[in-house]
Design an enzyme around this catalytic site. Structure first.
Site, PDB file in Angstrom:
ATOM      1  N   ASP A  78       0.815  -1.213   0.000  1.00  0.00           N
ATOM      2  CA  ASP A  78       0.000   0.000   0.000  1.00  0.00           C
ATOM      3  C   ASP A  78       0.853   1.270   0.000  1.00  0.00           C
ATOM      4  O   ASP A  78       0.490   2.288   0.595  1.00  0.00           O
ATOM      5  CB  ASP A  78      -0.971   0.003   1.194  1.00  0.00           C
ATOM      6  CG  ASP A  78      -1.815  -1.259   1.222  1.00  0.00           C
ATOM      7  OD1 ASP A  78      -2.180  -1.724   0.129  1.00  0.00           O
ATOM      8  OD2 ASP A  78      -2.087  -1.780   2.318  1.00  0.00           O
ATOM      9  N   GLU A  79       1.976   1.208  -0.670  1.00  0.00           N
ATOM     10  CA  GLU A  79       2.875   2.363  -0.733  1.00  0.00           C
ATOM     11  C   GLU A  79       2.371   3.410  -1.724  1.00  0.00           C
ATOM     12  O   GLU A  79       2.869   4.547  -1.740  1.00  0.00           O
ATOM     13  CB  GLU A  79       4.287   1.925  -1.164  1.00  0.00           C
ATOM     14  CG  GLU A  79       4.999   0.989  -0.206  1.00  0.00           C
ATOM     15  CD  GLU A  79       4.742  -0.487  -0.520  1.00  0.00           C
ATOM     16  OE1 GLU A  79       3.821  -0.766  -1.326  1.00  0.00           O
ATOM     17  OE2 GLU A  79       5.438  -1.341   0.043  1.00  0.00           O
TER      18      GLU A  79
ATOM     19  N   GLY B 146     -10.664  -3.465   3.544  1.00  0.00           N
ATOM     20  CA  GLY B 146     -11.270  -2.382   4.317  1.00  0.00           C
ATOM     21  C   GLY B 146     -10.772  -2.325   5.762  1.00  0.00           C
ATOM     22  O   GLY B 146     -11.211  -1.488   6.547  1.00  0.00           O
ATOM     23  N   ARG B 147      -9.816  -3.215   6.127  1.00  0.00           N
ATOM     24  CA  ARG B 147      -9.320  -3.216   7.512  1.00  0.00           C
ATOM     25  C   ARG B 147      -8.531  -1.945   7.795  1.00  0.00           C
ATOM     26  O   ARG B 147      -7.797  -1.456   6.911  1.00  0.00           O
ATOM     27  CB  ARG B 147      -8.366  -4.413   7.732  1.00  0.00           C
ATOM     28  CG  ARG B 147      -9.037  -5.755   7.682  1.00  0.00           C
ATOM     29  CD  ARG B 147      -8.029  -6.879   7.875  1.00  0.00           C
ATOM     30  NE  ARG B 147      -7.182  -7.078   6.700  1.00  0.00           N
ATOM     31  CZ  ARG B 147      -6.227  -7.992   6.616  1.00  0.00           C
ATOM     32  NH1 ARG B 147      -5.965  -8.783   7.647  1.00  0.00           N
ATOM     33  NH2 ARG B 147      -5.519  -8.134   5.520  1.00  0.00           N
TER      34      ARG B 147
ATOM     35  N   ALA C 200      -3.763  -8.007  -3.639  1.00  0.00           N
ATOM     36  CA  ALA C 200      -3.320  -6.651  -3.956  1.00  0.00           C
ATOM     37  C   ALA C 200      -4.535  -5.752  -4.141  1.00  0.00           C
ATOM     38  O   ALA C 200      -5.572  -6.204  -4.623  1.00  0.00           O
ATOM     39  CB  ALA C 200      -2.504  -6.663  -5.244  1.00  0.00           C
TER      40      ALA C 200
ATOM     41  N   HIS D 122      -4.793  -1.862  -5.653  1.00  0.00           N
ATOM     42  CA  HIS D 122      -4.057  -0.698  -6.144  1.00  0.00           C
ATOM     43  C   HIS D 122      -5.039   0.368  -6.599  1.00  0.00           C
ATOM     44  O   HIS D 122      -6.038   0.057  -7.248  1.00  0.00           O
ATOM     45  CB  HIS D 122      -3.147  -1.103  -7.303  1.00  0.00           C
ATOM     46  CG  HIS D 122      -2.097  -2.109  -6.902  1.00  0.00           C
ATOM     47  ND1 HIS D 122      -1.210  -2.645  -7.781  1.00  0.00           N
ATOM     48  CD2 HIS D 122      -1.802  -2.650  -5.693  1.00  0.00           C
ATOM     49  CE1 HIS D 122      -0.401  -3.486  -7.135  1.00  0.00           C
ATOM     50  NE2 HIS D 122      -0.756  -3.502  -5.870  1.00  0.00           N
TER      51      HIS D 122
ATOM     52  N   THR E  26       3.467 -12.883   2.307  1.00  0.00           N
ATOM     53  CA  THR E  26       2.429 -13.290   1.360  1.00  0.00           C
ATOM     54  C   THR E  26       2.941 -14.514   0.604  1.00  0.00           C
ATOM     55  O   THR E  26       4.067 -14.961   0.847  1.00  0.00           O
ATOM     56  CB  THR E  26       2.033 -12.128   0.426  1.00  0.00           C
ATOM     57  OG1 THR E  26       0.916 -12.563  -0.368  1.00  0.00           O
ATOM     58  CG2 THR E  26       3.167 -11.684  -0.486  1.00  0.00           C
TER      59      THR E  26
ATOM     60  N   VAL F 113       2.410  14.079  -4.076  1.00  0.00           N
ATOM     61  CA  VAL F 113       1.864  14.947  -3.017  1.00  0.00           C
ATOM     62  C   VAL F 113       0.328  14.935  -2.989  1.00  0.00           C
ATOM     63  O   VAL F 113      -0.302  15.810  -2.403  1.00  0.00           O
ATOM     64  CB  VAL F 113       2.399  16.402  -3.149  1.00  0.00           C
ATOM     65  CG1 VAL F 113       3.876  16.461  -2.814  1.00  0.00           C
ATOM     66  CG2 VAL F 113       2.123  16.964  -4.541  1.00  0.00           C
TER      67      VAL F 113
HETATM   68  P1  GDP Z   1      -0.835   0.276  -3.544  1.00  0.00           P
HETATM   69  O1  GDP Z   1      -1.384  -1.007  -3.048  1.00  0.00           O
HETATM   70  O2  GDP Z   1       0.634   0.393  -3.288  1.00  0.00           O
HETATM   71  O3  GDP Z   1      -1.159   0.566  -4.977  1.00  0.00           O
HETATM   72  O4  GDP Z   1      -1.518   1.413  -2.671  1.00  0.00           O
HETATM   73  P2  GDP Z   1      -3.081   1.532  -2.291  1.00  0.00           P
HETATM   74  O5  GDP Z   1      -3.835   1.976  -3.478  1.00  0.00           O
HETATM   75  O6  GDP Z   1      -3.549   0.329  -1.573  1.00  0.00           O
HETATM   76  O7  GDP Z   1      -3.023   2.678  -1.177  1.00  0.00           O
HETATM   77  C1  GDP Z   1      -2.487   3.938  -1.461  1.00  0.00           C
HETATM   78  C2  GDP Z   1      -3.575   4.985  -1.198  1.00  0.00           C
HETATM   79  O8  GDP Z   1      -2.976   6.268  -1.142  1.00  0.00           O
HETATM   80  C3  GDP Z   1      -4.614   5.086  -2.287  1.00  0.00           C
HETATM   81  O9  GDP Z   1      -5.829   5.486  -1.711  1.00  0.00           O
HETATM   82  C4  GDP Z   1      -4.062   6.184  -3.196  1.00  0.00           C
HETATM   83  O10 GDP Z   1      -5.080   6.836  -3.940  1.00  0.00           O
HETATM   84  C5  GDP Z   1      -3.468   7.100  -2.184  1.00  0.00           C
HETATM   85  N1  GDP Z   1      -2.287   7.878  -2.621  1.00  0.00           N
HETATM   86  C6  GDP Z   1      -1.260   7.493  -3.411  1.00  0.00           C
HETATM   87  N2  GDP Z   1      -0.317   8.451  -3.455  1.00  0.00           N
HETATM   88  C7  GDP Z   1      -0.768   9.470  -2.682  1.00  0.00           C
HETATM   89  C8  GDP Z   1      -0.233  10.733  -2.288  1.00  0.00           C
HETATM   90  O11 GDP Z   1       0.880  11.118  -2.648  1.00  0.00           O
HETATM   91  N3  GDP Z   1      -0.985  11.481  -1.440  1.00  0.00           N
HETATM   92  C9  GDP Z   1      -2.206  11.095  -0.986  1.00  0.00           C
HETATM   93  N4  GDP Z   1      -2.860  11.889  -0.165  1.00  0.00           N
HETATM   94  N5  GDP Z   1      -2.741   9.913  -1.338  1.00  0.00           N
HETATM   95  C10 GDP Z   1      -2.020   9.103  -2.155  1.00  0.00           C
HETATM   96  P1  IMO Z   2      -0.834  -4.220  -2.202  1.00  0.00           P
HETATM   97  O1  IMO Z   2      -0.397  -4.743  -3.559  1.00  0.00           O
HETATM   98  C1  IMO Z   2      -0.961  -4.796   2.127  1.00  0.00           C
HETATM   99  C2  IMO Z   2      -0.582  -8.944   3.542  1.00  0.00           C
HETATM  100  C3  IMO Z   2      -1.850  -9.319   4.283  1.00  0.00           C
HETATM  101  C4  IMO Z   2      -1.277 -10.298   5.291  1.00  0.00           C
HETATM  102  C5  IMO Z   2      -0.215 -11.019   4.485  1.00  0.00           C
HETATM  103  C6  IMO Z   2      -0.646 -12.376   3.960  1.00  0.00           C
HETATM  104  O2  IMO Z   2      -2.144  -3.567  -2.223  1.00  0.00           O
HETATM  105  O3  IMO Z   2       0.262  -3.436  -1.573  1.00  0.00           O
HETATM  106  P2  IMO Z   2      -2.239 -12.989   1.928  1.00  0.00           P
HETATM  107  O4  IMO Z   2      -3.702 -12.729   1.722  1.00  0.00           O
HETATM  108  O5  IMO Z   2      -1.356 -12.398   0.898  1.00  0.00           O
HETATM  109  O6  IMO Z   2      -1.940 -14.440   2.160  1.00  0.00           O
HETATM  110  O7  IMO Z   2      -1.909 -12.260   3.343  1.00  0.00           O
HETATM  111  O8  IMO Z   2       0.116 -10.164   3.404  1.00  0.00           O
HETATM  112  N1  IMO Z   2      -0.797  -8.385   2.186  1.00  0.00           N
HETATM  113  C7  IMO Z   2      -0.873  -7.079   1.909  1.00  0.00           C
HETATM  114  N2  IMO Z   2      -0.870  -6.006   2.728  1.00  0.00           N
HETATM  115  N3  IMO Z   2      -1.066  -4.627   0.795  1.00  0.00           N
HETATM  116  C8  IMO Z   2      -1.055  -5.691  -0.038  1.00  0.00           C
HETATM  117  O9  IMO Z   2      -1.056  -5.585  -1.370  1.00  0.00           O
HETATM  118  C9  IMO Z   2      -0.982  -6.993   0.514  1.00  0.00           C
HETATM  119  N4  IMO Z   2      -0.972  -8.231  -0.007  1.00  0.00           N
HETATM  120  C10 IMO Z   2      -0.841  -9.072   1.020  1.00  0.00           C
HETATM  121  O10 IMO Z   2      -2.453  -8.210   4.891  1.00  0.00           O
HETATM  122  O11 IMO Z   2      -0.632  -9.610   6.333  1.00  0.00           O
HETATM  123 MG    MG Z   3      -2.880  -1.705  -1.765  1.00  0.00          MG
END
Ligand code: GDP
Ligand code: IMO
Ligand code: MG
Length: 422
Positions: free
Chosen positions: A12-13, A300-301, A38, A40, A237, A412
């Site tokens: 979730d970076e 949603g956690r 995942a 994204h 994972t 940002v």
């Molecule tokens: P991913 O799994 O690495 O693709 O990341 P996620 O989508 O799960 O979580 C990142 C969240 O941060 C999403 O809601 C994005 O829309 C949001 N996001 C990404 N970059 C930025 C940023 O620079 N600023 C803010 N405020 N939100 C961001």
């Molecule tokens: P994105 O691509 C955050 C974590 C789960 C759990 C562990 C094992 O969005 O960054 P799994 O269902 O893979 O067997 O669960 O890995 N996990 C993630 N946490 N973002 C993810 O993906 C994840 N994919 C797996 O929360 O701790």
């Molecule tokens: Mg994510």
């Protein structure tokens, strides 16, 4: 030009956003491992899209989305995503291809994931419950079913019936309802009709693209700290999340990779269990969680929150051979009086590197922090590095120097254009 986008933390970076940015100049956008664990996010204007399986670059008009062999597929989720995209006006014909080598997440995999988690009780791992571990386990123990079998329908029926028979016996020992074989097969037959036209051998497509020097963006999922081998196992994972998985999961030679973008969130988050050395458990965590909307895209956690752990990120950027850093969610730190960054660990008074830590050490060690002064200004409208508040610039330059890797992009805001390029 081949670019790989990798998460350097616990997921979730903001990988989805960065992939979308780099895919604007790419011919192919590729997922190469993981499944719909995942989640994204791509924000286009005022619309938010969540991708679990389809590569996040699919919105770019000249880009073809490739689900390569390393990905495991929940077909119901895939079809749901395809429908959302079609409803959003994206024509998927000739824009999405899926490898016949992708393994399929089957109903008994999801049931087993839940059954194991429940049986673990207080030692629960906190998986996403999407059947990831059991599907990869079947893959490496020669019990998996792939898109290839789905296309060869009679084989699918035979193998699914055989596997479901065994899995149902295991589920019974957990006291769990067996999967309905006839009902499942009827469902899969329907899925097959819709998905079959998208199943194409992806290897020659990507190989031709390399020969023609077309740009490819590969989208890492999860995060490096969740890699099966390099995480504090079993808090992992089911797939290898490091850049080497590009070779295995998409058939692209490692030597062809030009750029590895390491996505570093300006603080950190984690869903699921396991030690997290820089975790915040006070009000500050709640402030950051609410400001950053840190709730799982998949489940949603509420996400656990911590300070940026550069000791861990130094390891993940090194092992991945990261060539450029993408900092994300810097705007979420606006208004904090002080920002901490972990620059090392000590255990019983001695320095210990991340790479020498198992989960026991990670749970016991003490992070060493460097404290930075925060900034009051809202930076979300800034598009030039030298316009950022001085304290913010200092924080960023410290990260760059500590990691020894140049910053390439600073995000940002969630919207696709909210970036500072360096
Ligand atoms: P991913 O799994 O690495 O693709 O990341 P996620 O989508 O799960 O979580 C990142 C969240 O941060 C999403 O809601 C994005 O829309 C949001 N996001 C990404 N970059 C930025 C940023 O620079 N600023 C803010 N405020 N939100 C961001
Ligand atoms: P994105 O691509 C955050 C974590 C789960 C759990 C562990 C094992 O969005 O960054 P799994 O269902 O893979 O067997 O669960 O890995 N996990 C993630 N946490 N973002 C993810 O993906 C994840 N994919 C797996 O929360 O701790
Ligand atoms: Mg994510």
């Amino acid at each position: 030009m081949i670019t790989v986008v990798i998460g350097t933390q616990w997921g979730d970076e903001g990988k989805g956003k960065i992939v979308d940015v780099y895919a604007s100049a790419a011919r192919y956008t590729v997922r190469f491992h993981g499944g719909n664990n995942a989640g994204h996010t791509v924000v286009v204007g005022d619309k938010k899209f969540f991708f679990h399986l389809i590569p996040s670059g699919i919105f770019q008009p000249n880009t073809i989305a490739v689900i390569a062999n390393g990905v495991i597929l929940d077909l119901e989720v895939l079809l749901g995503e395809m429908k959302l995209l079609t409803d959003a006006g994206i024509r998927l014909k000739h824009k999405l291809i899926i490898s016949p080598r992708c393994h399929i997440i089957l109903p008994y995999h999801k049931a087993l994931d839940h059954a194991y988690e429940n049986a673990r009780g207080k030692n629960k791992l906190g998986t996403t419950g999407r059947g990831i571990g059991p599907t990869y386990a079947d893959k490496v123990s020669y019990n998996g079913l792939r898109m290839y079998e789905l296309i060869h329908w009679n084989t699918f029926v035979e193998k699914f019936t055989f596997q479901a028979g065994i899995k149902n016996k295991i589920l019974k020992t957990f006291g769990v309802e067996p999967v309905d074989v006839t009902g499942s097969l009827a469902k899969f037959k329907k899925f097959r009709t819709i998905i079959a036209p998208y199943v194409v051998d992806t290897y020659p497509v990507l190989t031709k693209a390399i020969v023609k020097k077309e740009s490819i963006v590969l989208e890492g999922a999860h995060g490096s700290m969740l890699d099966t081998d390099w995480s504090p196992y079993p808090f992992s994972t089911g797939s290898n999340t490091l850049v080497g998985a590009v070779n295995i999961g998409a058939g692209i030679p490692v030597k062809n990779i030009d750029t590895v973008i390491g996505v570093v969130k300006a603080y950190l988050s984690r869903v699921g269990g396991g030690p997290l050395p820089t975790e915040l458990t006070d009000k500050q965590a709640d402030v950051i969680r609410e400001k950053g909307h840190e709730y799982g895209t998949t489940t949603g956690r509420p996400r656990r929150i911590g300070w940026l752990d550069l000791e861990a990120v130094k390891f993940t950027t090194a092992i991945n051979g990261v060539t450029k850093i993408a900092i994300t969610k810097l705007d979420i730190l606006n208004g904090l009086p002080e920002i901490n960054v972990c620059v090392g660990y000590t255990l019983r008074g001695k320095k210990i590197p991340y790479s020498s830590c198992g989960y026991e050490e990670l749970a016991k060690l003490t992070p060493v922090y460097k404290t930075f002064k925060g900034w009051r200004e809202d930076i979300s409208g800034i598009r030039k590095f030298n316009k950022l508040p001085k304290n913010c610039q200092t924080y960023l330059r410290f990260i760059e120097t500590f990691l020894g890797i140049p910053l390439g992009i600073i995000s940002v805001g969630a919207e696709r254009r909210a970036n500072i390029y360096l």
